[in-house]
Motif scaffolding. Structure first.
Motif, PDB file in Angstrom:
ATOM      1  N   ILE A  15      -5.408   8.080  -2.234  1.00 11.79           N
ATOM      2  CA  ILE A  15      -6.211   8.965  -1.394  1.00 11.79           C
ATOM      3  C   ILE A  15      -6.322  10.346  -2.022  1.00 11.79           C
ATOM      4  O   ILE A  15      -7.417  10.937  -2.077  1.00 11.79           O
ATOM      5  N   ASN A  18      -8.544  10.132  -5.211  1.00  8.82           N
ATOM      6  CA  ASN A  18      -9.961   9.988  -4.857  1.00  8.82           C
ATOM      7  C   ASN A  18     -10.543  11.297  -4.338  1.00  8.82           C
ATOM      8  O   ASN A  18     -11.682  11.650  -4.658  1.00  8.82           O
ATOM      9  N   THR A  51      -4.448  16.039   2.897  1.00  7.21           N
ATOM     10  CA  THR A  51      -4.821  15.941   1.485  1.00  7.21           C
ATOM     11  C   THR A  51      -5.207  17.298   0.917  1.00  7.21           C
ATOM     12  O   THR A  51      -4.823  17.650  -0.210  1.00  7.21           O
ATOM     13  N   HIS A 143     -15.779   9.471   5.347  1.00  8.78           N
ATOM     14  CA  HIS A 143     -15.240   8.733   4.208  1.00  8.78           C
ATOM     15  C   HIS A 143     -16.300   7.835   3.576  1.00  8.78           C
ATOM     16  O   HIS A 143     -17.481   7.865   3.965  1.00  8.78           O
ATOM     17  N   LEU A 181     -13.281  13.353   1.482  1.00  7.06           N
ATOM     18  CA  LEU A 181     -12.865  11.945   1.521  1.00  7.06           C
ATOM     19  C   LEU A 181     -14.007  10.996   1.166  1.00  7.06           C
ATOM     20  O   LEU A 181     -13.932   9.799   1.465  1.00  7.06           O
ATOM     21  N   SER A 184     -12.928   7.804  -0.408  1.00 12.55           N
ATOM     22  CA  SER A 184     -11.801   7.103   0.207  1.00 12.55           C
ATOM     23  C   SER A 184     -12.262   6.028   1.183  1.00 12.55           C
ATOM     24  O   SER A 184     -13.191   6.240   1.961  1.00 12.55           O
ATOM     25  N   ASP A 188      -7.947   2.378   3.982  1.00 11.43           N
ATOM     26  CA  ASP A 188      -6.835   3.132   3.402  1.00 11.43           C
ATOM     27  C   ASP A 188      -6.441   4.300   4.300  1.00 11.43           C
ATOM     28  O   ASP A 188      -5.255   4.579   4.496  1.00 11.43           O
TER      29      ASP A 188
END
Length: 288
Positions: A15, A18, A51, A143, A181, A184, A188
């Motif tokens: 994650i 990415n 993140t 995402h 994201l 992602s 996940d």
């Protein structure tokens, strides 16, 4: 999946890698940026904040984060959850209180989906808040699957080829929206959020009907992945590999100005041809 297990560490790295790649590919974050992280209380936004906090700690540039949640005054909304979580993290945050729930309920007939109007009201408030906070970017938690489903919805229901870009100028022309994201997978993110035990706030508090069209796209891609995972991966890659001369958009490509060449190898339209060795290509050219 258990936090701090080997599987969790690999998922976390995936994650973060990415997100870092998406940010780099689309120049999402620059030195000195102040990023307004839109936190809804869902798995996507929690994962995005986590993140970005990690990337902030290791990035070669400096940028700040401010988490923002819009309390729309929906009945039963657990307003204490996000402030408590953010204070525990030590993250700068702002809770914006706007009673859009009453507005939506007064405008939309009972039984009809309220998502469209609610989204427009929410965007306007978030754009205004970004200006008030001096934010240079607005980060949203969409995402890869959101981007794919939007692409499919526009193609099947709108007759157009477009989707959620990872970075864009907002409708008001004053804000830049980013989606860290973008690379992602939804599956996940859900696994990661469950392992992290985030205090998830359900998205069904307003009692609206589900987006049936988007759900149909989700079911379709889920079936495709079961049959052949490469199909979905290839479709996502295709959005970054557009060939204007092989589409039908006359504004995108000028079909009225073709020019022939007097020399050069004759290979024809090779778009769907399998990869050929150089020897095979030369044999075809010699034969022609």
């Amino acid at each position: 999946m258990v936090k701090n297990s080997r599987r969790f560490e690999l998922l976390e790295k995936t994650i973060r890698r990415n997100a870092g790649k998406a940010i780099g590919d689309f120049n999402m974050i620059e030195d000195g940026d102040r990023i307004m992280v839109c936190l809804s209380g869902g798995a996507d936004s929690y994962t995005m904040l986590d993140t970005l906090l990690y990337l902030k700690s290791v990035a070669p540039i400096k940028f700040d984060l401010v988490a923002v949640n819009l309390d729309q005054k929906q009945p039963g909304f657990p307003e204490q959850i996000l402030p408590a979580y953010l204070e525990k993290l030590g993250v700068e945050y702002k809770i914006v209180e706007e009673d859009t729930y009453s507005i939506v309920k007064s405008k939309i007939a009972p039984g009809k989906t309220t998502c469209s109007l609610c989204s427009r009201l929410r965007r306007g408030i978030l754009y205004r808040t970004a200006q008030e906070l001096g934010a240079t970017k607005i980060a949203l938690g969409h995402h890869r699957d959101d981007i794919l489903h939007t692409f499919m919805l526009n193609m099947f229901y709108g007759g157009t080829i477009k989707t959620m870009p990872p970075k864009l100028i907002a409708d008001d022309g004053k804000n830049i929206v980013i989606r860290p994201l973008a690379y992602s997978k939804e599956s996940d993110i859900k696994k990661y959020a469950k392992a992290m035990n985030y205090p998830i706030i359900p998205c069904n508090l307003c009692g609206t009907q589900p987006n049936l069209q988007r759900q149909a796209m989700r079911e379709m891609t889920t079936q495709w992945e079961k049959h052949n995972p490469l199909w979905v991966k290839s479709m996502f890659t295709a959005m970054s590999n557009v060939k204007p001369s092989h589409m039908l958009d006359r504004e995108l490509y000028d079909f009225s100005r073709f020019e022939t060449r007097q020399s050069g190898e004759v290979q024809g339209d090779t778009l769907f041809d399998p990869p050929d060795s150089s020897e095979t290509v030369q044999s075809v050219v010699k034969f022609i």
